[in-house]
Design an enzyme around this catalytic site. Structure first.
Site, PDB file in Angstrom:
ATOM      1  N   CYS A  89       1.032  -1.051  -0.121  1.00 52.73           N
ATOM      2  CA  CYS A  89       0.063  -0.086   0.033  1.00 52.73           C
ATOM      3  C   CYS A  89       0.958   1.201   0.014  1.00 52.73           C
ATOM      4  O   CYS A  89       1.996   1.146  -0.462  1.00 52.73           O
ATOM      5  CB  CYS A  89      -1.058  -0.101   1.266  1.00 52.73           C
ATOM      6  SG  CYS A  89      -0.080   0.096   2.981  1.00 52.73           S
TER       7      CYS A  89
ATOM      8  N   HIS B 136      13.782 -15.882  12.039  1.00 50.98           N
ATOM      9  CA  HIS B 136      13.341 -16.028  13.770  1.00 50.98           C
ATOM     10  C   HIS B 136      11.887 -16.104  13.978  1.00 50.98           C
ATOM     11  O   HIS B 136      11.495 -16.704  14.891  1.00 50.98           O
ATOM     12  CB  HIS B 136      14.060 -14.840  14.015  1.00 50.98           C
ATOM     13  CG  HIS B 136      15.682 -14.743  14.167  1.00 50.98           C
ATOM     14  ND1 HIS B 136      16.455 -13.965  15.217  1.00 50.98           N
ATOM     15  CD2 HIS B 136      16.413 -15.233  13.447  1.00 50.98           C
ATOM     16  CE1 HIS B 136      17.386 -14.049  14.751  1.00 50.98           C
ATOM     17  NE2 HIS B 136      17.656 -14.960  13.911  1.00 50.98           N
TER      18      HIS B 136
HETATM   19  C1  RB5 Z   1      -3.998   5.279   0.484  1.00 58.51           C
HETATM   20  O1  RB5 Z   1      -3.925   6.442   0.090  1.00 58.51           O
HETATM   21  C2  RB5 Z   1      -3.275   4.993   1.777  1.00 58.51           C
HETATM   22  O2  RB5 Z   1      -3.603   5.730   2.935  1.00 58.51           O
HETATM   23  C3  RB5 Z   1      -2.957   3.603   1.950  1.00 58.51           C
HETATM   24  O3  RB5 Z   1      -2.097   3.137   0.583  1.00 58.51           O
HETATM   25  C4  RB5 Z   1      -1.813   3.058   2.869  1.00 58.51           C
HETATM   26  O4  RB5 Z   1      -0.967   3.913   3.071  1.00 58.51           O
HETATM   27  C5  RB5 Z   1      -2.288   3.093   4.328  1.00 58.51           C
HETATM   28  O5  RB5 Z   1      -1.706   2.393   5.213  1.00 58.51           O
END
Ligand code: RB5
Length: 153
Positions: free
Chosen positions: A65, A98
């Site tokens: 993400c 680990h």
């Molecule tokens: C998306 O904008 C962002 O909030 C998501 O990808 C992530 O970083 C959340 O942890």
């Protein structure tokens, strides 16, 4: 190994770059989406990856993400998943050796493609050192916590 990979919009581009890289390392990759960079929700893709690990349909998972944090938080809610954000190669292999980490979380807004490649390779090459009693003992304690507080599906 069977590797499942997923990403929200923040990780989509890096996921697209990592998929052929992982295949070239000799692994089979299942792409759990997203399939475009349209805005999406990281728990959906972390969940799809985590379910494959939980159901023993994949050996390792990778979720990407923006920061890696949301994906990691969501993935760790699934029994049997041991996920962590790793933005260095040492954590990526030591976490497996680990701690038997089985899901790697990456923040595509934090690191570049070249470092992501090295981190993913370190993660996938590593094996849990099950012959070391103290690692087994600690893992069992983690599994006991999971069992104690797990409320079922
Ligand atoms: C998306 O904008 C962002 O909030 C998501 O990808 C992530 O970083 C959340 O942890």
């Amino acid at each position: 190994m069977n590797v499942v990979i997923g990403a929200d919009h923040g990780g989509f581009t890096l996921k697209e770059e990592l998929r052929p890289f992982i295949e070239k390392l000799g692994h089979t990759v299942t792409d759990a989406g997203a399939y475009s960079d349209e805005s999406s929700d990281y728990p959906d893709f972390a969940g799809l990856v985590a379910e494959k690990i939980m159901d023993n349909k994949a050996d390792r998972g990778i979720v990407i993400c923006g920061s890696g944090v949301g994906a990691c938080v969501a993935a760790n809610k699934f029994p049997g998943v041991r996920a962590s954000v790793c933005h260095d190669t040492y954590s990526a292999h030591q976490g497996v050796e680990h701690d038997d980490m089985n899901v790697l979380c990456i923040g595509a807004r934090i690191i570049g493609t070249a470092l992501a490649h090295d981190i993913v390779r370190s993660f996938l090459d590593a094996k849990f050192a099950s012959d070391v009693e103290r690692y087994r003992r600690r893992l069992n304690k983690v599994l006991d916590i999971e069992k104690k507080y797990s409320t079922g599906k």
